[in-house]
Design a protein around this motif. Sequence first.
Motif, PDB file in Angstrom:
ATOM      1  N   UNK A  54       0.748  -1.319   0.006  1.00  0.00           N
ATOM      2  CA  UNK A  54       0.179   0.087  -0.069  1.00  0.00           C
ATOM      3  C   UNK A  54       0.924   1.293   0.023  1.00  0.00           C
ATOM      4  N   UNK A  55       1.935   1.253   0.367  1.00  0.00           N
ATOM      5  CA  UNK A  55       2.972   2.293   0.490  1.00  0.00           C
ATOM      6  C   UNK A  55       3.267   2.913  -0.735  1.00  0.00           C
ATOM      7  N   UNK A  56       3.121   2.065  -1.736  1.00  0.00           N
ATOM      8  CA  UNK A  56       3.593   2.387  -3.301  1.00  0.00           C
ATOM      9  C   UNK A  56       2.346   3.053  -3.969  1.00  0.00           C
ATOM     10  N   UNK A  57       1.381   2.943  -3.251  1.00  0.00           N
ATOM     11  CA  UNK A  57      -0.088   3.422  -4.080  1.00  0.00           C
ATOM     12  C   UNK A  57       0.040   5.005  -4.287  1.00  0.00           C
ATOM     13  N   UNK A  58      -0.586   5.281  -5.614  1.00  0.00           N
ATOM     14  CA  UNK A  58      -0.574   6.696  -6.124  1.00  0.00           C
ATOM     15  C   UNK A  58      -2.106   6.812  -5.995  1.00  0.00           C
TER      16      UNK A  58
END
Length: 281
Positions: free
Chosen positions: A178-182
């Motif tokens: 989820x930390x990669x989500x934009x």
Amino acid sequence: MKSETAQEIVKQYTQTGFCFPLRVLDESEVRDFSSRFLDFYAQRKARLSSIPAREQSALLSETHTSLDWVYKLAAHPRVLDAVESVLGPNLLIWGSRWFSKMPGDKTYVSWHQDGTYWGLQPPNVTTAWIALSRSGVENGCLRVIPGSHLQGLLPQNETYAPENALSRGQEIAVEVDEDQAVELVLQPGEMSLHHIGIVHGSKVNTSDQPRIGIAVRYITPEVVQSGPETPYAMLVRGSDRYNHFEHLPPPSTGMSEVEADEIQRKAVERMLTSVMAKKEN
């Protein structure tokens, strides 16, 4: 569009699997299309409220085949200019689906990849997500994992969760970082493009403002969709020398509501004949 050149759109899209924000509608167009959508929604609100989110696609899909104003939105020159940047000059509309999240709705979309379910090869496919309201973090905007279109198709589970807008409740079966989500935050009249292979989804609307947008799926004529019947598509730019799809004409402005509903019903059925026979998104 905004000031992005075709080359800039292609660069961002190729590297990340998406491109945003692209300005495609002016303020007067946003007001007109928004008003028409709210009328459309009001006429179907009782039926939509009586069924779970995962069953609502029958009412919210393929309206570009039956309503002239939806067709005009999907075939808007500025929309097609951006789509042409990533797919080339010959364009077909393969499908469309309204994604509205009204205040209080529990609707969400789990992490998934479209390419797993649509059965389209080669994957010359892009989705334009056109916003008629603000689409932000607070009301459940589209979220994507950059570059995930380059890693191939991942296994997906079918949960059939009732509040999931996907009809099978399909979701990625491996952990998504989820930390990669934009978050693809859009203002009214802006749109994004995303690749058929990108991991994407959206959260619940936790605000008091609606999120209104339509996802329009474009393909190139050489694309083939396997299935028991020839699928429908609408040629909106260029030419088609392959004839893999049965071409539908633009909807007539003089159709009655009954006629429009019947055309849309047939289009949804034809879509599901091919897509649901395998897996559906």
